[in-house]
Design a protein around this motif. Structure first.
Motif, mmCIF file in Angstrom:
data_model
loop_
_atom_site.group_PDB
_atom_site.id
_atom_site.type_symbol
_atom_site.label_atom_id
_atom_site.label_comp_id
_atom_site.label_asym_id
_atom_site.label_seq_id
_atom_site.Cartn_x
_atom_site.Cartn_y
_atom_site.Cartn_z
ATOM 1 N N SER A 299 0.805 -1.219 0.000
ATOM 2 C CA SER A 299 0.000 0.000 0.000
ATOM 3 C C SER A 299 0.842 1.275 0.000
ATOM 4 C CB SER A 299 -0.919 0.012 1.231
ATOM 5 O OG SER A 299 -0.146 0.063 2.425
ATOM 6 N N PHE A 300 2.155 1.133 0.037
ATOM 7 C CA PHE A 300 3.018 2.323 0.106
ATOM 8 C C PHE A 300 2.987 3.050 -1.227
ATOM 9 C CE2 PHE A 300 6.754 4.917 0.307
ATOM 10 C CZ PHE A 300 6.880 5.237 1.652
ATOM 11 N N SER A 301 2.697 4.336 -1.172
ATOM 12 C CA SER A 301 2.629 5.121 -2.399
ATOM 13 C C SER A 301 2.938 6.568 -2.100
ATOM 14 C CB SER A 301 1.238 5.007 -3.029
ATOM 15 O OG SER A 301 1.130 5.853 -4.148
ATOM 16 N N LEU A 302 3.566 7.235 -3.075
ATOM 17 C CA LEU A 302 3.833 8.668 -2.957
ATOM 18 C C LEU A 302 2.945 9.475 -3.883
ATOM 19 C CD1 LEU A 302 7.735 8.674 -2.876
ATOM 20 C CD2 LEU A 302 6.164 8.740 -0.957
ATOM 21 N N VAL A 303 2.098 8.804 -4.634
ATOM 22 C CA VAL A 303 1.300 9.474 -5.652
ATOM 23 C C VAL A 303 -0.083 9.806 -5.100
ATOM 24 C CG1 VAL A 303 0.313 9.302 -7.956
ATOM 25 C CG2 VAL A 303 2.531 8.231 -7.461
ATOM 26 N N GLY A 304 -0.481 11.065 -5.239
ATOM 27 C CA GLY A 304 -1.832 11.452 -4.892
ATOM 28 C C GLY A 304 -2.111 11.546 -3.409
ATOM 29 N N GLU A 305 -1.059 11.579 -2.580
ATOM 30 C CA GLU A 305 -1.283 11.624 -1.139
ATOM 31 C C GLU A 305 -1.030 13.006 -0.547
ATOM 32 O OE1 GLU A 305 0.863 8.584 0.870
ATOM 33 O OE2 GLU A 305 -0.001 6.957 -0.291
ATOM 34 N N GLY A 306 -0.621 13.959 -1.374
ATOM 35 C CA GLY A 306 -0.398 15.300 -0.880
ATOM 36 C C GLY A 306 0.935 15.451 -0.177
ATOM 37 N N PRO A 307 1.197 16.642 0.388
ATOM 38 C CA PRO A 307 2.473 16.935 1.027
ATOM 39 C C PRO A 307 2.822 15.987 2.171
ATOM 40 C CG PRO A 307 1.217 18.944 0.682
ATOM 41 C CD PRO A 307 0.298 17.800 0.381
ATOM 42 N N ASP A 308 1.819 15.461 2.870
ATOM 43 C CA ASP A 308 2.094 14.593 4.012
ATOM 44 C C ASP A 308 2.790 13.298 3.613
ATOM 45 O OD1 ASP A 308 1.031 16.425 5.714
ATOM 46 O OD2 ASP A 308 -0.925 15.457 5.880
ATOM 47 N N SER A 309 2.750 12.964 2.341
ATOM 48 C CA SER A 309 3.398 11.734 1.891
ATOM 49 C C SER A 309 4.897 11.933 1.672
ATOM 50 C CB SER A 309 2.761 11.247 0.585
ATOM 51 O OG SER A 309 3.043 12.151 -0.476
ATOM 52 N N LEU A 310 5.346 13.180 1.668
ATOM 53 C CA LEU A 310 6.757 13.476 1.413
ATOM 54 C C LEU A 310 7.609 13.189 2.644
ATOM 55 C CD1 LEU A 310 6.299 16.878 -0.436
ATOM 56 C CD2 LEU A 310 6.815 14.661 -1.479
ATOM 57 N N PRO A 311 8.917 12.957 2.448
ATOM 58 C CA PRO A 311 9.811 12.778 3.595
ATOM 59 C C PRO A 311 9.789 14.001 4.511
ATOM 60 C CG PRO A 311 10.877 12.038 1.582
ATOM 61 C CD PRO A 311 9.606 12.716 1.173
ATOM 62 N N THR A 312 10.159 13.790 5.749
ATOM 63 C CA THR A 312 10.019 14.829 6.783
ATOM 64 C C THR A 312 10.790 16.099 6.462
ATOM 65 O OG1 THR A 312 9.760 13.065 8.415
ATOM 66 C CG2 THR A 312 10.222 15.276 9.245
ATOM 67 N N LEU A 313 12.053 15.971 6.069
ATOM 68 C CA LEU A 313 12.848 17.169 5.796
ATOM 69 C C LEU A 313 12.357 17.915 4.564
ATOM 70 C CD1 LEU A 313 16.585 16.293 6.561
ATOM 71 C CD2 LEU A 313 15.021 17.742 7.856
ATOM 72 N N VAL A 314 11.817 17.202 3.596
ATOM 73 C CA VAL A 314 11.249 17.863 2.420
ATOM 74 C C VAL A 314 10.064 18.712 2.840
ATOM 75 C CG1 VAL A 314 10.167 17.524 0.175
ATOM 76 C CG2 VAL A 314 12.035 16.025 0.887
ATOM 77 N N ARG A 315 9.222 18.165 3.709
ATOM 78 C CA ARG A 315 8.075 18.933 4.209
ATOM 79 C C ARG A 315 8.535 20.135 5.027
ATOM 80 N NH1 ARG A 315 5.529 15.868 7.780
ATOM 81 N NH2 ARG A 315 6.486 13.837 7.424
ATOM 82 N N SER A 316 9.601 19.963 5.809
ATOM 83 C CA SER A 316 10.141 21.080 6.593
ATOM 84 C C SER A 316 10.631 22.193 5.679
ATOM 85 C CB SER A 316 11.296 20.598 7.475
ATOM 86 O OG SER A 316 10.845 19.672 8.439
ATOM 87 N N LEU A 317 11.301 21.812 4.587
ATOM 88 C CA LEU A 317 11.815 22.804 3.647
ATOM 89 C C LEU A 317 10.672 23.546 2.977
ATOM 90 C CD1 LEU A 317 14.108 24.136 2.103
ATOM 91 C CD2 LEU A 317 14.080 22.218 0.504
ATOM 92 N N LEU A 318 9.628 22.811 2.572
ATOM 93 C CA LEU A 318 8.473 23.460 1.942
ATOM 94 C C LEU A 318 7.795 24.422 2.899
ATOM 95 C CD1 LEU A 318 6.900 20.431 0.035
ATOM 96 C CD2 LEU A 318 8.155 22.353 -0.949
ATOM 97 N N THR A 319 7.708 24.036 4.169
ATOM 98 C CA THR A 319 7.108 24.909 5.180
ATOM 99 C C THR A 319 7.895 26.197 5.332
ATOM 100 O OG1 THR A 319 6.215 23.014 6.398
ATOM 101 C CG2 THR A 319 6.419 25.093 7.593
ATOM 102 N N ARG A 320 9.228 26.073 5.327
ATOM 103 C CA ARG A 320 10.072 27.269 5.478
ATOM 104 C C ARG A 320 9.956 28.168 4.256
ATOM 105 N NH1 ARG A 320 15.675 25.083 8.367
ATOM 106 N NH2 ARG A 320 14.644 23.971 10.058
ATOM 107 N N LEU A 321 9.882 27.579 3.077
ATOM 108 C CA LEU A 321 9.750 28.372 1.864
ATOM 109 C C LEU A 321 8.431 29.129 1.851
ATOM 110 C CD1 LEU A 321 11.136 25.884 -0.833
ATOM 111 C CD2 LEU A 321 12.237 27.965 0.042
ATOM 112 N N GLU A 322 7.368 28.476 2.310
ATOM 113 C CA GLU A 322 6.064 29.125 2.379
ATOM 114 C C GLU A 322 6.085 30.268 3.391
ATOM 115 O OE1 GLU A 322 3.353 26.051 3.310
ATOM 116 O OE2 GLU A 322 3.388 25.139 1.312
ATOM 117 N N ALA A 323 6.809 30.077 4.498
ATOM 118 C CA ALA A 323 6.890 31.104 5.530
ATOM 119 C C ALA A 323 7.664 32.326 5.038
ATOM 120 C CB ALA A 323 7.544 30.540 6.790
ATOM 121 N N ASP A 324 8.607 32.121 4.122
ATOM 122 C CA ASP A 324 9.429 33.217 3.621
ATOM 123 C C ASP A 324 8.716 34.030 2.553
ATOM 124 O OD1 ASP A 324 11.468 32.540 5.288
ATOM 125 O OD2 ASP A 324 12.549 31.322 3.811
ATOM 126 N N GLN A 325 7.661 33.468 1.994
ATOM 127 C CA GLN A 325 6.953 34.160 0.909
ATOM 128 C C GLN A 325 6.051 35.274 1.440
ATOM 129 O OE1 GLN A 325 4.913 31.074 -1.263
ATOM 130 N NE2 GLN A 325 6.771 30.378 -2.283
#
Length: 214
Positions: A188-214
């Motif tokens: 059942s493991f999949s990265l497709v169609g699951e949204g940001p929560d499916s991404l690795p932890t540090l990738v999500r952290s980076l996206l959060t920081r980029l959004e905060a800087d905008q």
């Protein structure tokens, strides 16, 4: 490319090993000579960091040779983000150390040495009498005025704390990603169609920081 898909347990093991390797950087010890004892808080990390980066880079190459299943791609993203974050953090630490050495009168290659100057308005009497001798002895061994010695030491401590914070975040993220691999069935493991929560932890952290800087 391997003919047998690598298991989630093996991928998780690699992430755990990477987490342990990064954690080991901040506990590594390296004795600072008396002439630059102000670098004591960061020399261990500076000495251990490059080897860990090399080890992670080699493992990343190994992952690239695996069959690109969703779990392998997830592990690759986790590994790559951790390696990039660690490399950037170690580069920042190295730059700070270079600046501290310049403050202490140790120039970079080709630069002209300047005599260290005491910090303006520094007052040794503000410190406890029992600390005076220790401060002056350490400063004398490093050929620095006491106030400047303490200032550089303080900056080294701050740089070490900042690097430790980054390593702690990387370590925790790799561990969380390893747990996800172990908790989710391979089928059942999949990265497709699951949204940001499916991404690795540090990738999500980076996206959060980029959004905060905008």
């Amino acid at each position: 490319m391997t003919t047998t898909a690598i298991s989630h347990a093996e991928l998780a093991k690699w992430l755990v090993e990477a987490s342990q390797a990064v954690s080991g950087i901040v506990t590594a010890e390296h004795t600072a000579p008396p002439t630059c004892s102000y670098l004591g808080p960061v020399l261990g990390s500076l000495a251990a960091g490059p080897q860990v980066i090399t080890t992670l880079a080699l493992r990343l190459e190994g992952l690239l040779a695996e069959e690109p299943s969703p779990a392998v791609l997830f592990t690759l993203a986790s590994y790559a983000s951790a390696l990039g974050w660690l490399t950037e953090s170690l580069s920042d630490l190295t730059q700070v150390i270079s600046l501290l050495c310049a403050q202490a009168g140790i120039p970079a290659d080709g630069a002209e040495a300047t005599a260290p100057r005491e910090v303006a308005n520094f007052d040794l009497s503000a410190y406890a009498p029992q600390d005076w001798q220790a401060i002056t002895d350490l400063a004398a061994a490093a050929a620095l005025p006491p106030g400047l010695y303490l200032e550089i030491l303080g900056q080294a401590l701050l740089a070490g704390a900042s690097f430790t914070e980054a390593c702690t975040e990387i370590t925790g993220a790799l561990s969380k990603d390893a747990h996800r691999l172990l908790d989710e069935p391979a089928a059942s493991f999949s990265l497709v169609g699951e949204g940001p929560d499916s991404l690795p932890t540090l990738v999500r952290s980076l996206l959060t920081r980029l959004e905060a800087d905008q």
